[in-house]
Design an enzyme around this catalytic site. Structure first.
Site, mmCIF file in Angstrom:
data_model
loop_
_atom_site.group_PDB
_atom_site.id
_atom_site.type_symbol
_atom_site.label_atom_id
_atom_site.label_comp_id
_atom_site.label_asym_id
_atom_site.label_seq_id
_atom_site.Cartn_x
_atom_site.Cartn_y
_atom_site.Cartn_z
ATOM 1 N N LYS A 168 0.862 -1.187 0.000
ATOM 2 C CA LYS A 168 0.000 0.000 0.000
ATOM 3 C C LYS A 168 0.887 1.222 0.000
ATOM 4 C CE LYS A 168 -4.527 0.500 0.161
ATOM 5 N NZ LYS A 168 -5.478 -0.432 -0.449
ATOM 6 N N GLY B 56 -22.845 4.316 -4.528
ATOM 7 C CA GLY B 56 -21.727 4.844 -5.304
ATOM 8 C C GLY B 56 -21.294 3.808 -6.330
ATOM 9 N N ASN B 57 -19.991 3.747 -6.604
ATOM 10 C CA ASN B 57 -19.503 2.820 -7.633
ATOM 11 C C ASN B 57 -19.871 1.372 -7.290
ATOM 12 O OD1 ASN B 57 -18.089 1.628 -9.744
ATOM 13 N ND2 ASN B 57 -16.183 1.597 -8.591
ATOM 14 N N ALA B 58 -19.440 0.904 -6.120
ATOM 15 C CA ALA B 58 -19.713 -0.489 -5.753
ATOM 16 C C ALA B 58 -21.219 -0.733 -5.621
ATOM 17 C CB ALA B 58 -18.984 -0.825 -4.452
HETATM 18 P P1 NAD Z 1 -18.048 5.721 -3.670
HETATM 19 O O1 NAD Z 1 -17.517 6.969 -3.065
HETATM 20 O O2 NAD Z 1 -18.261 5.629 -5.139
HETATM 21 O O3 NAD Z 1 -19.479 5.407 -2.985
HETATM 22 C C1 NAD Z 1 -19.744 5.494 -1.618
HETATM 23 C C2 NAD Z 1 -21.229 5.816 -1.449
HETATM 24 O O4 NAD Z 1 -21.564 5.750 -0.059
HETATM 25 C C3 NAD Z 1 -21.603 7.226 -1.920
HETATM 26 O O5 NAD Z 1 -22.756 7.152 -2.739
HETATM 27 C C4 NAD Z 1 -21.947 7.961 -0.624
HETATM 28 O O6 NAD Z 1 -22.940 8.942 -0.805
HETATM 29 C C5 NAD Z 1 -22.460 6.801 0.230
HETATM 30 N N1 NAD Z 1 -22.486 7.077 1.664
HETATM 31 C C6 NAD Z 1 -21.593 7.751 2.418
HETATM 32 N N2 NAD Z 1 -22.025 7.799 3.696
HETATM 33 C C7 NAD Z 1 -23.199 7.132 3.745
HETATM 34 C C8 NAD Z 1 -24.118 6.833 4.780
HETATM 35 N N3 NAD Z 1 -23.902 7.226 6.038
HETATM 36 N N4 NAD Z 1 -25.217 6.114 4.470
HETATM 37 C C9 NAD Z 1 -25.445 5.705 3.205
HETATM 38 N N5 NAD Z 1 -24.603 5.964 2.190
HETATM 39 C C10 NAD Z 1 -23.491 6.664 2.459
HETATM 40 O O7 NAD Z 1 -17.105 4.557 -3.137
HETATM 41 P P2 NAD Z 1 -16.937 3.054 -3.702
HETATM 42 O O8 NAD Z 1 -15.771 2.988 -4.597
HETATM 43 O O9 NAD Z 1 -18.260 2.543 -4.172
HETATM 44 O O10 NAD Z 1 -16.514 2.295 -2.353
HETATM 45 C C11 NAD Z 1 -17.482 1.988 -1.350
HETATM 46 C C12 NAD Z 1 -16.877 1.026 -0.344
HETATM 47 O O11 NAD Z 1 -16.425 -0.132 -1.026
HETATM 48 C C13 NAD Z 1 -15.667 1.568 0.424
HETATM 49 O O12 NAD Z 1 -15.646 0.996 1.718
HETATM 50 C C14 NAD Z 1 -14.501 1.017 -0.367
HETATM 51 O O13 NAD Z 1 -13.322 0.894 0.434
HETATM 52 C C15 NAD Z 1 -15.043 -0.347 -0.747
HETATM 53 N N6 NAD Z 1 -14.336 -0.918 -1.890
HETATM 54 C C16 NAD Z 1 -14.493 -0.384 -3.136
HETATM 55 C C17 NAD Z 1 -13.807 -0.938 -4.194
HETATM 56 C C18 NAD Z 1 -13.991 -0.418 -5.598
HETATM 57 O O14 NAD Z 1 -13.426 -1.035 -6.520
HETATM 58 N N7 NAD Z 1 -14.764 0.638 -5.822
HETATM 59 C C19 NAD Z 1 -12.935 -2.030 -3.989
HETATM 60 C C20 NAD Z 1 -12.785 -2.568 -2.705
HETATM 61 C C21 NAD Z 1 -13.509 -1.984 -1.666
#
Ligand code: NAD
Length: 428
Positions: free
Chosen positions: A118, A232-234
């Site tokens: 990391k 969000g994305n996931a």
């Molecule tokens: P992102 O920023 O695209 O989405 C996060 C979403 O969570 C946003 O829509 C935000 O508005 C929402 N959010 C924030 N606080 C909130 C709350 N209190 N209640 C409800 N919704 C809330 O991020 P992402 O890339 O989708 O990642 C989300 C999680 O998945 C993180 O924990 C990240 O570490 C994990 N993750 C993502 C990936 C990836 O490839 N995108 C890979 C491994 C792990």
């Protein structure tokens, strides 16, 4: 694993939560259960290499700012280090160490031939212009580049870093070594050697393990329901793929601004389009608003937490009613909540298994770069399915054999593989 729970309570009470101490404690619990010899246990408690650098970077106004940055290569017994680079004002060496340890267990549990690493730069990217970001990215690679490489350590995007930043970093590295090495970094834009299928890989991997869990735990998904915390994305891709691959009906979703609910079902595509257009879920015409916390307590077949850490705690866990909890977010369930859910019979698919689809497709990106031959999307999907299905089966079998929950089983599988690689190399 009760020792871990007690320890976490103590560190939270004292207000001094050091993520690296937590990562070491998690390892200690697995090491004891596996009966690791003292040398192997001690080796796995520490990063094998750490680099700390200071980066002087010219700002657009002609001044120079000094940035502190890290790269941690936690363990490379199973292959080159792999892990993202975070740009965050609160970054610390201990956070990066902990995340590098967790990457080591994640690459191991999905059995890809990589170690864990990391990186981090202490900065606030929201205060930097694009040209300042580019100079910072290039300065980082100039400082640590000799420790990077397709056979040494391969960074990727993470918090506040983007495919564009990966492109600058790759270009700086290639300039340093005077050769093309696209596999030195993953998460690149497609025209520079990125992989098809990276965008939804995390959610897709989670959907595949949910499908496998449903089979062995006898849960019928077809026609069942799902709720998604964090659209969000996931989260958006979990909703789309949950519908497409698992036949689940989306009934609720939330983001940081609010939550919407319709027990008769919400078309995932309509909600994604609405969110993209309005940057909120509020006001979506085909659903009613509910409090965000209520979403976690809905009676659904699958709950996807896709937002932040500690969403499910000992306070709300007794009211969680899903059959499967697929942790796409990192750390959404506290250790106390974990035990409550286990006792209630909720199938928890732990984060470093459930969200490993992203790093798996990053590995596929490296493989394609090495061959200089690029796969069709269907090949990426099939290979991801095979990896995630095999990973699920390994963890499930361990949980049955050792009579532990899925999270503990995932640790046992991952740590045992890294320990075995260290032994075979003659390190311990
Ligand atoms: P992102 O920023 O695209 O989405 C996060 C979403 O969570 C946003 O829509 C935000 O508005 C929402 N959010 C924030 N606080 C909130 C709350 N209190 N209640 C409800 N919704 C809330 O991020 P992402 O890339 O989708 O990642 C989300 C999680 O998945 C993180 O924990 C990240 O570490 C994990 N993750 C993502 C990936 C990836 O490839 N995108 C890979 C491994 C792990």
């Amino acid at each position: 694993m009760r020792g871990l729970k007690k320890f976490l309570e103590e560190v939270v009470m004292s207000g001094k939560v050091n993520p690296f101490t937590i990562a070491q404690q998690q390892l200690d619990v697995a090491a004891e259960k596996l009966g690791l010899d003292p040398a192997t246990h001690e080796l796995l408690r520490w990063p094998m290499q750490e680099i700390k650098v200071v980066l002087p970077v010219k700002m657009d106004d002609g001044t120079t700012r000094i940035f502190h940055a890290f790269r941690v290569q936690y363990n490379t017994a199973r292959g080159p280090a792999k892990g993202g680079v975070r740009w965050h004002p609160d970054e610390t060496l201990d956070t990066v160490r902990a995340l590098a340890a967790w990457m080591t267990w994640k690459t191991s549990v999905v059995d890809i031939p990589l170690g864990g690493g990391k990186g981090g730069i202490v900065c606030n990217p929201k205060e930097l212009s694009e040209t300042e970001k580019e100079r910072l990215a290039r300065a980082y690679v100039r400082a640590i580049g000799r420790a990077l490489g397709v056979t040494k350590d391969v960074p990727a995007p993470d918090v506040y870093t983007t495919p564009q930043i990966m492109a600058w970093m790759m270009d700086e590295y290639e300039t340093m070594v005077g050769e093309k090495h696209p596999g030195v970094i993953t998460g690149k834009p497609l025209p520079l050697g990125g992989s098809q299928g990276r965008i939804d890989a995390t959610a897709r991997g989670g959907v595949y393990v949910t499908r496998e869990a449903a089979k062995v735990f006898g849960i019928n998904l077809q026609g069942g329901t799902m709720a998604v915390q964090g659209f969000g994305n996931a989260g958006q891709h979990a909703a789309l793929l949950g519908e497409e691959i698992l036949g689940l009906k989306l009934v609720a979703a939330s983001d940081s601004k609010g939550a919407v609910y319709n027990p008769s079902g919400i078309k995932a595509r309509s909600l994604v389009d609405y969110k993209l257009k309005h940057d909120t879920l509020k006001g979506f015409p085909e659903a009613e608003e509910i409090p965000q916390e209520a979403l976690l307590e809905l009676d659904v077949t699958v709950l996807f937490p896709c937002a932040l850490e500690n969403a499910i705690t000992k306070e709300n866990a007794p009211r969680v009613r899903c059959r499967i909890l697929c942790e796409l977010a990192n750390g959404p369930t506290t250790p106390e909540a974990d035990e409550i859910l286990y006792d209630k019979g909720v199938v928890v698919l732990p984060d470093f298994l459930a969200n490993a689809g992203g790093v798996t497709v990053s590995y596929f990106e490296q493989v394609q770069n090495a061959y200089n031959f690029y796969w069709e999307l269907r090949d990426v999907h099939q290979r991801l399915d095979d990896k995630m299905t095999n990973a699920f089966r390994g963890v499930y079998e361990m949980s049955r054999r050792e009579k532990v929950n899925m999270r503990q089983a995932a640790y046992l599988v991952a740590v045992a593989r890294v320990a075995e690689a260290c032994k075979l190399r003659g390190w311990v």
